[in-house]
Design a protein around this motif. Sequence first.
Motif, PDB file in Angstrom:
ATOM      1  N   TYR A 176      -9.924  -3.067  -6.421  1.00  0.00           N
ATOM      2  CA  TYR A 176     -10.548  -2.850  -5.327  1.00  0.00           C
ATOM      3  C   TYR A 176      -9.459  -2.773  -4.269  1.00  0.00           C
ATOM      4  CZ  TYR A 176     -14.079  -3.118  -1.611  1.00  0.00           C
ATOM      5  OH  TYR A 176     -14.861  -2.750  -0.527  1.00  0.00           O
ATOM      6  N   GLY A 177      -9.194  -1.383  -3.726  1.00  0.00           N
ATOM      7  CA  GLY A 177      -8.326  -1.248  -2.645  1.00  0.00           C
ATOM      8  C   GLY A 177      -8.670  -1.058  -1.407  1.00  0.00           C
ATOM      9  N   THR A 178      -8.264  -1.578  -0.235  1.00  0.00           N
ATOM     10  CA  THR A 178      -8.725  -1.164   0.976  1.00  0.00           C
ATOM     11  C   THR A 178      -7.572  -0.490   1.934  1.00  0.00           C
ATOM     12  OG1 THR A 178      -8.085  -3.340   1.899  1.00  0.00           O
ATOM     13  CG2 THR A 178     -10.539  -2.948   1.295  1.00  0.00           C
ATOM     14  N   SER A 179      -7.879   0.471   2.389  1.00  0.00           N
ATOM     15  CA  SER A 179      -6.952   1.154   3.428  1.00  0.00           C
ATOM     16  C   SER A 179      -5.602   1.490   2.648  1.00  0.00           C
ATOM     17  CB  SER A 179      -6.451   0.345   4.599  1.00  0.00           C
ATOM     18  OG  SER A 179      -5.880   0.957   5.752  1.00  0.00           O
ATOM     19  N   TYR A 180      -4.363   1.210   3.114  1.00  0.00           N
ATOM     20  CA  TYR A 180      -3.311   1.357   2.394  1.00  0.00           C
ATOM     21  C   TYR A 180      -3.357   1.001   0.732  1.00  0.00           C
ATOM     22  CZ  TYR A 180       1.611   1.101   0.137  1.00  0.00           C
ATOM     23  OH  TYR A 180       2.490   1.383  -0.631  1.00  0.00           O
ATOM     24  N   GLY A 181      -4.200  -0.076   0.601  1.00  0.00           N
ATOM     25  CA  GLY A 181      -4.400  -0.615  -0.812  1.00  0.00           C
ATOM     26  C   GLY A 181      -4.851   0.379  -1.534  1.00  0.00           C
ATOM     27  N   THR A 182      -5.667   1.437  -0.889  1.00  0.00           N
ATOM     28  CA  THR A 182      -6.094   2.423  -1.853  1.00  0.00           C
ATOM     29  C   THR A 182      -5.099   3.544  -2.360  1.00  0.00           C
ATOM     30  OG1 THR A 182      -6.509   4.142   0.022  1.00  0.00           O
ATOM     31  CG2 THR A 182      -8.306   2.506  -0.527  1.00  0.00           C
ATOM     32  N   ARG A 183      -4.004   3.497  -1.485  1.00  0.00           N
ATOM     33  CA  ARG A 183      -3.019   4.491  -2.124  1.00  0.00           C
ATOM     34  C   ARG A 183      -2.127   3.855  -3.239  1.00  0.00           C
ATOM     35  NH1 ARG A 183       1.347   7.979   1.397  1.00  0.00           N
ATOM     36  NH2 ARG A 183      -0.624   8.701   2.023  1.00  0.00           N
ATOM     37  N   VAL A 184      -2.126   2.517  -3.212  1.00  0.00           N
ATOM     38  CA  VAL A 184      -1.714   1.699  -4.259  1.00  0.00           C
ATOM     39  C   VAL A 184      -2.472   1.846  -5.573  1.00  0.00           C
ATOM     40  CG1 VAL A 184      -0.825  -0.262  -5.231  1.00  0.00           C
ATOM     41  CG2 VAL A 184      -0.280   0.105  -2.975  1.00  0.00           C
ATOM     42  N   ALA A 185      -3.639   1.635  -5.647  1.00  0.00           N
ATOM     43  CA  ALA A 185      -4.703   2.069  -6.379  1.00  0.00           C
ATOM     44  C   ALA A 185      -4.697   3.303  -7.126  1.00  0.00           C
ATOM     45  CB  ALA A 185      -6.219   1.622  -5.999  1.00  0.00           C
ATOM     46  N   LEU A 186      -4.437   4.376  -6.259  1.00  0.00           N
ATOM     47  CA  LEU A 186      -4.491   5.615  -6.468  1.00  0.00           C
ATOM     48  C   LEU A 186      -3.044   5.874  -7.391  1.00  0.00           C
ATOM     49  CD1 LEU A 186      -5.712   7.498  -3.615  1.00  0.00           C
ATOM     50  CD2 LEU A 186      -6.743   7.870  -5.722  1.00  0.00           C
ATOM     51  N   GLU A 187      -2.060   5.213  -6.974  1.00  0.00           N
ATOM     52  CA  GLU A 187      -0.700   5.331  -7.662  1.00  0.00           C
ATOM     53  C   GLU A 187      -0.833   4.853  -9.012  1.00  0.00           C
ATOM     54  OE1 GLU A 187       2.955   6.691  -8.693  1.00  0.00           O
ATOM     55  OE2 GLU A 187       1.514   7.359  -6.964  1.00  0.00           O
ATOM     56  N   VAL A 188      -1.526   3.678  -9.285  1.00  0.00           N
ATOM     57  CA  VAL A 188      -1.940   2.946 -10.620  1.00  0.00           C
ATOM     58  C   VAL A 188      -2.662   4.249 -11.384  1.00  0.00           C
ATOM     59  CG1 VAL A 188      -3.208   1.340 -11.779  1.00  0.00           C
ATOM     60  CG2 VAL A 188      -1.711   0.707  -9.910  1.00  0.00           C
ATOM     61  N   MET A 189      -3.649   4.821 -10.846  1.00  0.00           N
ATOM     62  CA  MET A 189      -4.591   5.531 -11.464  1.00  0.00           C
ATOM     63  C   MET A 189      -3.699   6.892 -12.167  1.00  0.00           C
ATOM     64  SD  MET A 189      -7.808   5.639  -9.099  1.00  0.00           S
ATOM     65  CE  MET A 189      -8.650   6.892  -9.874  1.00  0.00           C
ATOM     66  N   ARG A 190      -2.643   7.116 -11.129  1.00  0.00           N
ATOM     67  CA  ARG A 190      -1.728   8.351 -11.741  1.00  0.00           C
ATOM     68  C   ARG A 190      -0.866   8.063 -12.896  1.00  0.00           C
ATOM     69  NH1 ARG A 190       0.557  12.048  -8.091  1.00  0.00           N
ATOM     70  NH2 ARG A 190       0.280  10.638  -6.189  1.00  0.00           N
ATOM     71  N   LEU A 191      -0.656   6.846 -13.036  1.00  0.00           N
ATOM     72  CA  LEU A 191       0.026   6.297 -14.162  1.00  0.00           C
ATOM     73  C   LEU A 191      -0.669   6.251 -15.345  1.00  0.00           C
ATOM     74  CD1 LEU A 191       2.255   3.258 -12.677  1.00  0.00           C
ATOM     75  CD2 LEU A 191       2.870   5.759 -13.152  1.00  0.00           C
ATOM     76  N   SER A 192      -2.080   6.227 -15.347  1.00  0.00           N
ATOM     77  CA  SER A 192      -3.133   6.252 -16.305  1.00  0.00           C
ATOM     78  C   SER A 192      -2.889   5.064 -17.347  1.00  0.00           C
ATOM     79  CB  SER A 192      -2.828   7.639 -17.151  1.00  0.00           C
ATOM     80  OG  SER A 192      -3.364   8.882 -16.414  1.00  0.00           O
ATOM     81  N   PRO A 193      -2.632   3.744 -16.749  1.00  0.00           N
ATOM     82  CA  PRO A 193      -2.524   2.899 -17.793  1.00  0.00           C
ATOM     83  C   PRO A 193      -3.961   2.619 -18.582  1.00  0.00           C
ATOM     84  CG  PRO A 193      -3.084   1.812 -15.648  1.00  0.00           C
ATOM     85  CD  PRO A 193      -2.897   3.412 -15.494  1.00  0.00           C
ATOM     86  N   PRO A 194      -3.901   2.130 -20.032  1.00  0.00           N
ATOM     87  CA  PRO A 194      -5.138   2.278 -20.482  1.00  0.00           C
ATOM     88  C   PRO A 194      -5.871   1.057 -20.149  1.00  0.00           C
ATOM     89  CG  PRO A 194      -3.057   1.471 -21.991  1.00  0.00           C
ATOM     90  CD  PRO A 194      -2.600   2.280 -20.660  1.00  0.00           C
TER      91      PRO A 194
END
Length: 633
Positions: A238-256
Amino acid sequence: MIMPCYPATVTTPRLPDKPSLPDKAHRLPQGRAFLCPLLLGLIWLLGGCAFAPAYPVTLIPTECPLPVPDELEEGRTITCGYLQVPQDRAVPTGLQVKLPYAQIHAESAHPHADPLVYIAGGPGGSALAEFNQIYGWFRSIRRDRDLIFYDQRGTLLGDPVLECAGGGRAPTRAEIDAVSARVPAYLRPLDANDVVIARCAERLQEQGIDLAHYDTATHARDLLDLLDALGYPEYNLYGTSYGTRVALEVMRLSPPGLRAVVLDSIYPPTINAYEMQHSVATLEVLARAFEQCADQPACAAAYPDLATRFDQAVDELNAQPLDLPLSWQPTFDGDDLLQLMLTRLDSALLPYLPRLVDEVGRGESSTLIAILRGEVPPPMPPRPMPISAADEARVTEFVLALNGAFLTQQLQLDEEARAEWQQLTARNADRNRLRSFIESHLPPAVAEPLLAQVAQLTDADLALVFAELRSIPVHPLTRGANLAVECRDEQPFNDYQTAISAHRALGIADALVADELTRLRHHWAQCALFPTGIAAGSQTEPVTSSVPVLIFQGGLDTITPPSWAAAAQRTLSNATYLEFPGQGHVIIQQPLSVSSGCPAQLTRHFLDGPNHIPDTSCVSNSYQIPWVLPEVS
């Protein structure tokens, strides 16, 4: 070269004392690689010590850095510690950084195995410094899931802290001139705050801190290391504001292990944020407000074609301003109307917006005068439970002014006044008590502007004022941690001339956004003095993912406006978008959200079945805009 194996370890030391212009779409990847993606994939797929990270990952238990709610028992239902990893993963024996975390265990004896991880905004914000408030947001989710709160590296409770607060000796004219020579002429003149940033960068570098290793890509790696070290094979974010960008970056890495994501007020990597001034975002939100009135039959019937009438009112008022019976505002022209929207468009003003446009377009001023005097109360909500959301900017401005006045005057205050201050900050919201304290104990020159601000506070604002006065001191963003991200990941991909002229395409005069233009100039100068390097261009590409995503967006969010959420959603194939009418930045923290519990309820149901759209009736039931319609004679 074969890198050594560093399995995650947990140490148990004595518990310490509590700590008081590249194009975004086409830039070629460059710069340091944090971890070879192929190697990372092998680590995730094969597991085992032979494929453990090629750097040490250590969990260090510690006392929780701030008081926790009475219902949590430290060491049993909540455990705290530090994640320790190298500053630079390519140099595993170099400087080590510590990130604080809190693990709140689920109430259920048989909880779900996948926790919810909260990612704070900022950049440079601290989830643990605001623990009690944030825990309240997610309290219901803890029934059957662990909660993980953590702070990004370089922030308030970490080690090192990239703090660039002022203090120390005041810069001399010669020092300001010397620092000014280091930035392009179009970014001058500089001021003392810019010199503080230049000093800070030099001090941090002398401590061995490499500012290139405190960016979004690194924050994403840190989070994955933390979850792996804590032993969670699956998890939700659950990311808020800039935390959403960190969450999106985790999604970019596609961890299983990534199971589901909630993005609350999205700050996507594809957006040139500085080129979209606050004024541009505000006019986007204003247009959306007009559309929402048009979509509501009663509002549309009473106030048709609002957008066109607003533009006409601006032009007509500039040609013939209104005369007002106000000493501080004797006339009101079209630019004043624009300025009112740019500075005061919030959930308290929104219901009156159609009536305001209608009246000033007809040369009337009763609603306008009431707004300027702070006499217009928030309208009755459509349901008993919801309350109008507070204007956080107005509340913050007032709390800072009040605290500043108290600190400035406290040496002149007697014991009775100081005791009254303590009682004031310990009580529930009471407008009369607040006014009485200001009138009785502060000099008139200080008291009068504060009393004027009190008159403009809505009841929701007032509740938030007292909540902040009762809480731990409000911690600002850690400035160096903020710059380490913005100056590396965002500002280099924005064009300065485009940024400072964006308002002109909308017909907004320079004078109306002068303060914002000054802030932009100083930000560019400070980035020139804060050597972070430039992120790889791949970090600005859209994030493409099929992970289930729930998007929360405030209809009145002028910080991360609705168009940003739309941009991010285009490449998220399994995303559900929910807009909350009349709400500002970060939905989960809005007073109406706290009182109704709607976002937490939606999150809980979403996590229970990420591939099913949750029941969203609480949005339509609780977040209706109570438009103020013409009075029936």
